[in-house]
Scaffold this active site. Structure first.
Site, PDB file in Angstrom:
ATOM      1  CE  LYS A 128     -21.991  15.665   9.913  1.00 34.31           C
ATOM      2  NZ  LYS A 128     -23.398  15.609   9.476  1.00 34.31           N
ATOM      3  CG  ASP A 168     -23.986  12.465  10.856  1.00 34.75           C
ATOM      4  OD1 ASP A 168     -24.673  13.017   9.986  1.00 34.75           O
ATOM      5  OD2 ASP A 168     -23.162  11.562  10.565  1.00 34.75           O
TER       6      ASP A 168
HETATM    7  P1  NDP Z   1     -27.618   6.297  12.609  1.00 37.48           P
HETATM    8  O1  NDP Z   1     -26.383   6.101  13.386  1.00 37.48           O
HETATM    9  O2  NDP Z   1     -28.907   6.516  13.328  1.00 37.48           O
HETATM   10  O3  NDP Z   1     -27.839   5.076  11.588  1.00 37.48           O
HETATM   11  C1  NDP Z   1     -26.880   4.745  10.632  1.00 37.48           C
HETATM   12  C2  NDP Z   1     -27.356   3.513   9.897  1.00 37.48           C
HETATM   13  O4  NDP Z   1     -26.512   3.283   8.788  1.00 37.48           O
HETATM   14  C3  NDP Z   1     -27.293   2.250  10.738  1.00 37.48           C
HETATM   15  O5  NDP Z   1     -28.280   1.366  10.330  1.00 37.48           O
HETATM   16  C4  NDP Z   1     -25.904   1.721  10.425  1.00 37.48           C
HETATM   17  O6  NDP Z   1     -25.770   0.315  10.609  1.00 37.48           O
HETATM   18  C5  NDP Z   1     -25.795   2.067   8.959  1.00 37.48           C
HETATM   19  N1  NDP Z   1     -24.381   2.286   8.628  1.00 37.48           N
HETATM   20  C6  NDP Z   1     -23.548   3.233   9.115  1.00 37.48           C
HETATM   21  N2  NDP Z   1     -22.317   3.108   8.610  1.00 37.48           N
HETATM   22  C7  NDP Z   1     -22.384   2.051   7.777  1.00 37.48           C
HETATM   23  C8  NDP Z   1     -21.432   1.428   6.948  1.00 37.48           C
HETATM   24  N3  NDP Z   1     -20.163   1.863   6.888  1.00 37.48           N
HETATM   25  N4  NDP Z   1     -21.853   0.380   6.218  1.00 37.48           N
HETATM   26  C9  NDP Z   1     -23.126  -0.063   6.266  1.00 37.48           C
HETATM   27  N5  NDP Z   1     -24.065   0.493   7.051  1.00 37.48           N
HETATM   28  C10 NDP Z   1     -23.695   1.534   7.785  1.00 37.48           C
HETATM   29  O7  NDP Z   1     -27.302   7.545  11.631  1.00 37.48           O
HETATM   30  P2  NDP Z   1     -28.314   8.499  10.874  1.00 37.48           P
HETATM   31  O8  NDP Z   1     -29.524   7.752  10.456  1.00 37.48           O
HETATM   32  O9  NDP Z   1     -28.470   9.729  11.682  1.00 37.48           O
HETATM   33  O10 NDP Z   1     -27.466   8.918   9.586  1.00 37.48           O
HETATM   34  C11 NDP Z   1     -27.481   8.162   8.382  1.00 37.48           C
HETATM   35  C12 NDP Z   1     -26.973   9.023   7.229  1.00 37.48           C
HETATM   36  O11 NDP Z   1     -27.806  10.185   7.091  1.00 37.48           O
HETATM   37  C13 NDP Z   1     -25.545   9.562   7.385  1.00 37.48           C
HETATM   38  O12 NDP Z   1     -24.948   9.669   6.106  1.00 37.48           O
HETATM   39  C14 NDP Z   1     -25.774  10.966   7.933  1.00 37.48           C
HETATM   40  O13 NDP Z   1     -24.677  11.829   7.676  1.00 37.48           O
HETATM   41  C15 NDP Z   1     -27.005  11.366   7.138  1.00 37.48           C
HETATM   42  N6  NDP Z   1     -27.790  12.461   7.710  1.00 37.48           N
HETATM   43  C16 NDP Z   1     -28.279  12.385   8.986  1.00 37.48           C
HETATM   44  C17 NDP Z   1     -29.050  13.420   9.481  1.00 37.48           C
HETATM   45  C18 NDP Z   1     -29.720  13.329  10.809  1.00 37.48           C
HETATM   46  O14 NDP Z   1     -30.550  14.218  11.089  1.00 37.48           O
HETATM   47  N7  NDP Z   1     -29.470  12.342  11.630  1.00 37.48           N
HETATM   48  C19 NDP Z   1     -29.283  14.655   8.696  1.00 37.48           C
HETATM   49  C20 NDP Z   1     -28.795  14.587   7.335  1.00 37.48           C
HETATM   50  C21 NDP Z   1     -28.043  13.529   6.891  1.00 37.48           C
HETATM   51  P3  NDP Z   1     -25.070  -0.251  11.944  1.00 37.48           P
HETATM   52  O15 NDP Z   1     -26.093  -0.059  13.029  1.00 37.48           O
HETATM   53  O16 NDP Z   1     -24.768  -1.658  11.642  1.00 37.48           O
HETATM   54  O17 NDP Z   1     -23.843   0.587  12.147  1.00 37.48           O
END
Ligand code: NDP
Length: 447
Positions: A128, A168
Site C-alpha cells: 500500500k 484508493d
Molecule cells: P474515494 O476517495 O473515491 O471516496 C471516499 C469517500 O469517503 C468520499 O465520499 C469521502 O468524502 C469519504 N471520506 C473519506 N475520508 C473521510 C473521513 N475521514 N471522514 C468522512 N468521510 C470520509 O475513495 P474510495 O471510494 O476509493 O475508498 C473508500 C474506502 O474503500 C477506503 O477505506 C478505501 O481504502 C476502501 N477501498 C477502496 C478500494 C477501491 O477500489 N477504490 C478497494 C478496497 C477498499 P469527502 O469527499 O468529503 O472526502
C-alpha cells in the site's frame, strides 16, 4: 485478550517498538486474535517465526514529494510505499492521497492487503502507498504536477512483476492517468504497472465498479447462505459517496434494495424516495462537488450536516468511507434500529468495540478484508489481461468477480468450520488468508 503465548509475545513486542502506530496495531491485534486457534493447532508457525515476519513489511519506502502550485509556490508532501509481503505474488495495493495519511495508516492498509489479496485466490502479494497530499480544491494542473513528482521517486521501486499500485481514497482515474504517463515517460515502457487505468491504455472493463459491486455480491451470497434472504425490499444505508460507495449503491439498487442515505465528510443526505444515483454521480464524480448539493434538486431529501449516516434506520449497512468510521455509539444506534447485516466496503471502518457489539447482538458482520476484495480481484484480472495483451468483455470480468466473491464466502466459512467456529465470517476470513500466505512463506524458506 490473547490466549496463546506466541501471539501475545509478538503483539507486545510490536506495541513496545512503535506504540504510536495506532491503526497498524489495531489491525495486527485483530488478525492475531483471530488466528489463535490456528497457532495453537500448528506449532510450525512459531517454529518458522511466521508472525514476526508477517508483521514486518518486506520493505518500507518513505520519500519527499516536491512540486510547484499554480501560484508558483513550492509545496512539500510526505509519501510512502509499504511493500508488505510478496510470498504469493507481486506487491499489490492502492495509493491513498488524503491529509490524514501517515506511516501508521499506510502500514495498516498494507498489512490488511496481504490477507485480502490471499483471499482472492489470485497470485497477489500485499502492499500500500500514498501521501498526505489533498487533491480536494486543487486544479487539474496541480494534481498532474504532484502525480508527476510522486512518480519521479516511486517508479524505481515498482514494476509489473514487482509492485503494481492502484487507486484508493483520493486516487481515481485522473490520478492514475497522470501517474501512468510519468512512469511511461521515465521508463520508456508500456506495461501493466498500475491498475485502474483508463480503458484507452490497458484498463479493465468493470474495474471502476468492482469494489462496490463485489461488496454487494459478497453480501448477497452471505444473506443467501446464512439468512435465507437477499437485498429485495431491504433498506440500505451507505457511508461515503466516492468510488466504492457509488457502485455499491448502484448494485444494491439493482439487486432490489432501497438506498436511502449516503454521506461525505461534511454530513449525510437522506432521501426517503431512494437515492437518485445519476444525480450523485454527476455531483461527486463529474463536478467533484459536495453531497449537500443533492438536496437542491430532490424535494423530499434532507441534508444533515456534520452527522454520520448510522443514525438512519436500515436493514443493511455498508460503510464505504474510511477507517474507524463506526464507533461503539454508532454500532449501538444501528443495532437499536434493527440492522441485520453490516458489510464493510471501506478498510477497517468498524472499531474493535463496534465489531464486538455487532457480533454479540447477532448482527451478521462481513469484514472488509473479505467483503471489499472485489476491487483488488479485478485489478488482478487487469494484470492478467495486460500480460496477455487482451481485453475481456464486461460480462466475462463480472462473471469472474462474482465467482471470486462467492469463493471468498465459502473459503471463510470452511476455514471457520475447520477450527470449530461455526459460521464465523470474521475469524474465518483472517484464518483463510493467513494460512495461504504463511504456508507459502514456509515453503519458500528463511528469507
Ligand atoms: P474515494 O476517495 O473515491 O471516496 C471516499 C469517500 O469517503 C468520499 O465520499 C469521502 O468524502 C469519504 N471520506 C473519506 N475520508 C473521510 C473521513 N475521514 N471522514 C468522512 N468521510 C470520509 O475513495 P474510495 O471510494 O476509493 O475508498 C473508500 C474506502 O474503500 C477506503 O477505506 C478505501 O481504502 C476502501 N477501498 C477502496 C478500494 C477501491 O477500489 N477504490 C478497494 C478496497 C477498499 P469527502 O469527499 O468529503 O472526502
Amino acid at each position: 485478550m490473547f490466549k496463546t503465548k506466541y501471539a501475545k509475545k509478538v503483539f507486545e513486542a510490536a506495541e513496545a517498538r512503535a506504540p504510536w502506530e495506532n491503526e497498524f496495531l489495531q489491525a495486527v491485534k485483530e488478525v492475531l486474535l483471530s488466528i489463535e486457534p490456528v497457532l495453537a493447532a500448528n506449532p510450525k508457525y512459531e517454529q518458522h517465526a511466521i508472525l514476526e515476519r508477517m508483521i514486518n513489511p518486506d520493505r518500507q519506502i518513505a520519500f519527499r514529494v516536491t512540486w510547484v502550485d499554480d501560484a508558483g509556490k513550492i509545496q512539500v508532501n510526505r509519501a510512502y510505499r509499504f511493500e508488505f509481503n510478496g510470498a504469493i505474488g507481486p506487491y499489490k495495493g492502492g495509493l491513498r492521497f488524503h491529509p490524514s495519511v501517515n506511516s501508521s495508516v499506510i502500514k495498516f492498509l498494507g498489512f490488511e492487503q496481504v490477507f485480502k489479496n490471499a483471499l482472492t485466490g489470485l497470485w497477489l502479494g500485499g502492499g500500500k502507498g500514498g501521501s498526505d497530499f489533498d487533491p480536494k480544491g486543487k486544479s487539474d494542473a496541480e494534481v498532474m504536477r504532484f502525480c508527476q513528482a510522486f512518480m519521479s521517486e516511486l517508479y524505481r521501486h515498482i514494476g509489473e512483476n514487482t509492485d503494481v499500485p492502484a487507486g484508493d481514497i483520493g486516487v481515481g482515474k485522473r490520478e492514475i492517468g497522470y501517474l501512468y504517463g510519468q512512469y511511461r515517460k521515465l521508463t520508456n515502457e508500456f506495461t501493466g504497472v498500475l491498475t485502474g487505468k483508463s480503458l484507452d491504455f490497458g484498463g479493465s472493463l468493470g474495474r471502476t465498479e468492482a469494489t462496490g459491486y463485489g461488496l454487494c455480491y459478497y453480501t448477497a451470497e452471505v444473506m443467501n447462505q446464512l439468512m435465507n434472504d437477499g437485498f429485495e425490499d431491504k433498506t440500505v444505508v451507505i457511508s461515503g459517496s466516492g468510488n466504492v460507495a457509488i457502485f455499491a449503491a448502484e448494485k444494491a439498487t439493482e439487486l432490489g434494495g432501497k438506498v436511502v442515505a449516503m454521506s461525505d465528510s461534511s454530513g449525510y443526505i437522506y432521501d426517503p424516495d431512494g437515492i437518485h444515483l445519476g444525480l450523485i454521480k454527476e455531483i461527486k464524480l463529474e463536478k467533484r462537488g459536495r453531497i449537500a448539493e443533492y438536496v437542491k434538486l430532490r424535494k423530499n431529501a434532507k441534508f444533515i450536516a456534520d452527522k454520520k449516516v448510522w443514525e438512519v434506520a436500515c436493514d443493511i449497512a455498508l460503510p464505504c468511507a474510511t477507517q474507524n468510521e463506526i464507533g461503539a455509539d454508532d454500532a449501538r444506534k444501528l443495532i437499536k434500529n434493527g440492522v441485520k447485516i453490516v458489510a464493510e466496503g471501506a478498510n477497517m471502518p468498524s472499531t474493535p468495540k463496534a465489531i464486538d457489539l455487532f457480533r454479540e447482538s447477532k448482527v451478521v458482520f462481513c469484514p472488509s478484508k473479505a467483503a471489499n476484495a472485489g476491487g483488488v480481484a479485478v485489478s488482478g484480472l487487469e494484470m492478467a489481461q495486460n500480460s496477455m495483451r487482451v481485453a475481456w468483455s464486461v460480462e466475462e470480468v463480472d462473471q469472474r468477480l462474482q465467482t471470486i466473491m462467492k469463493n471468498i464466502v465459502n473459503q471463510s466459512l470452511s476455514a471457520a468450520d475447520k477450527y470449530g467456529l461455526g459460521n464465523d465470517l470474521f475469524n474465518g476470513a483472517n484464518i483463510s488468508g493467513f494460512e495461504r500466505v504463511a504456508d507459502a512463506m514456509i515453503e519458500q524458506g528463511v528469507i
